[in-house]
Design a protein around this motif. Sequence first.
Motif, mmCIF file in Angstrom:
data_model
loop_
_atom_site.group_PDB
_atom_site.id
_atom_site.type_symbol
_atom_site.label_atom_id
_atom_site.label_comp_id
_atom_site.label_asym_id
_atom_site.label_seq_id
_atom_site.Cartn_x
_atom_site.Cartn_y
_atom_site.Cartn_z
ATOM 1 N N UNK A 80 0.899 -1.296 0.200
ATOM 2 C CA UNK A 80 -0.061 0.026 -0.084
ATOM 3 C C UNK A 80 0.786 1.355 0.008
ATOM 4 N N UNK A 81 1.188 1.936 -1.034
ATOM 5 C CA UNK A 81 2.244 2.841 -1.517
ATOM 6 C C UNK A 81 1.626 4.105 -1.348
ATOM 7 N N UNK A 82 1.410 4.959 -0.258
ATOM 8 C CA UNK A 82 0.996 6.231 -0.122
ATOM 9 C C UNK A 82 1.823 7.241 -0.576
ATOM 10 N N UNK A 83 1.426 8.432 -0.869
ATOM 11 C CA UNK A 83 2.347 9.472 -1.231
ATOM 12 C C UNK A 83 2.464 10.819 -0.041
ATOM 13 N N UNK A 84 3.597 11.266 -0.364
ATOM 14 C CA UNK A 84 3.860 12.395 0.740
ATOM 15 C C UNK A 84 3.481 13.759 0.109
ATOM 16 N N UNK A 85 2.580 14.570 1.140
ATOM 17 C CA UNK A 85 2.257 14.303 2.389
ATOM 18 C C UNK A 85 0.805 13.504 2.104
ATOM 19 N N UNK A 86 0.514 12.421 3.066
ATOM 20 C CA UNK A 86 -0.416 11.560 2.896
ATOM 21 C C UNK A 86 -1.575 12.089 3.033
ATOM 22 N N UNK A 87 -1.951 13.143 3.999
ATOM 23 C CA UNK A 87 -3.244 13.563 4.049
ATOM 24 C C UNK A 87 -3.766 14.529 2.793
ATOM 25 N N UNK A 88 -2.566 15.017 1.976
ATOM 26 C CA UNK A 88 -3.115 15.810 0.928
ATOM 27 C C UNK A 88 -3.003 14.961 -0.318
#
Length: 284
Positions: free
Chosen positions: A141-149
């Motif tokens: 599960x590859x999230x991107x930085x910044x995760x909340x945005x």
Amino acid sequence: MSKTIQSVGVVGAGTMGNGIAQAFATAGIPVVMVDISLAAVEKGQATIAKSLDRLASKDKISEIDADAAKGRILGTTDYSKLKGADLVIEAATENFDIKVQILKQINGIVGDDTIIATNTSSISITALAATVTHPERFIGLHFFNPVPMMALVEVIRGLQSNDVTHAAVEDVAGRLNKTAITVKNAPGFVVNRILVPMINEAFFVLAEGLATAEDIDTGMRLGCNHPIGPLALADMIGLDVCLSVLEVYLRELGDSKYRPCPLLKEMVAAGRLGRKTGQGVYHY
Ligand code: NAD
């Protein structure tokens, strides 16, 4: 058979771990966030609180919802609190041995039907899956930085991942208001596999003296509608990170098209790593 994720564990409270915890908590899903030291846990919690307060001050979220989200996150150094989670996401330091040790700890605590995921950017999902008892319930599960945005999550199926696991994480990504794309396991997955060679090409163009750094970045911003030029982006990511990613692609994919630009190597050797050192392609 299907599975709905109602509680989550996140291992690692750093840049990505605390962002992932915030995203789940904001979506109403309770989170246990584990790190090795209390200081790291508290730092992660402070980052989340600051981020939620900022969103509330900009009216992106109500103060009540921000407080409720904070209340859904339990920060701890105690791995046993992960027991009972439907999904545990490993988001710790990018090192194979550290990740294997963490996965073995998670594996020893969670139930047989818990999905275990990793947020790794560069390590093989298939190889990590092979270290747990139920590799069919393991997934990237590859999230991107910044995760909340950032609206994207790459869902990477290891060779062993099954359809129930895939469907469950796709469903929960949707509940986080994120769009999931499905990717087979391979170095760089999709986004970084395309992005990092583009950055490398920008260094070749700069090294060949075809244009100034400013004009290369302006060209890609205005000509391709990118929000930031590739050289300025390299400074944000870290030139050392870009170089090591290219070295992984070159080694694992065995294609000379991934050879790092000599100028990039020179700048890394000089310690000009980008924003974090005050100088990269640009001065800060
Ligand atoms: P980071 O250094 O900010 O945080 C890593 C955290 O892991 C630290 O708080 C550290 O104390 C903790 N940790 C180390 N060993 C641990 C253990 N045994 N148990 C529990 N916690 C432990 O790193 P990051 O940037 O958040 O990266 C985390 C993962 O996310 C890496 O796999 C990275 O490749 C991936 N990733 C990073 C980005 C990014 O832009 N930073 C983007 C996508 C994916």
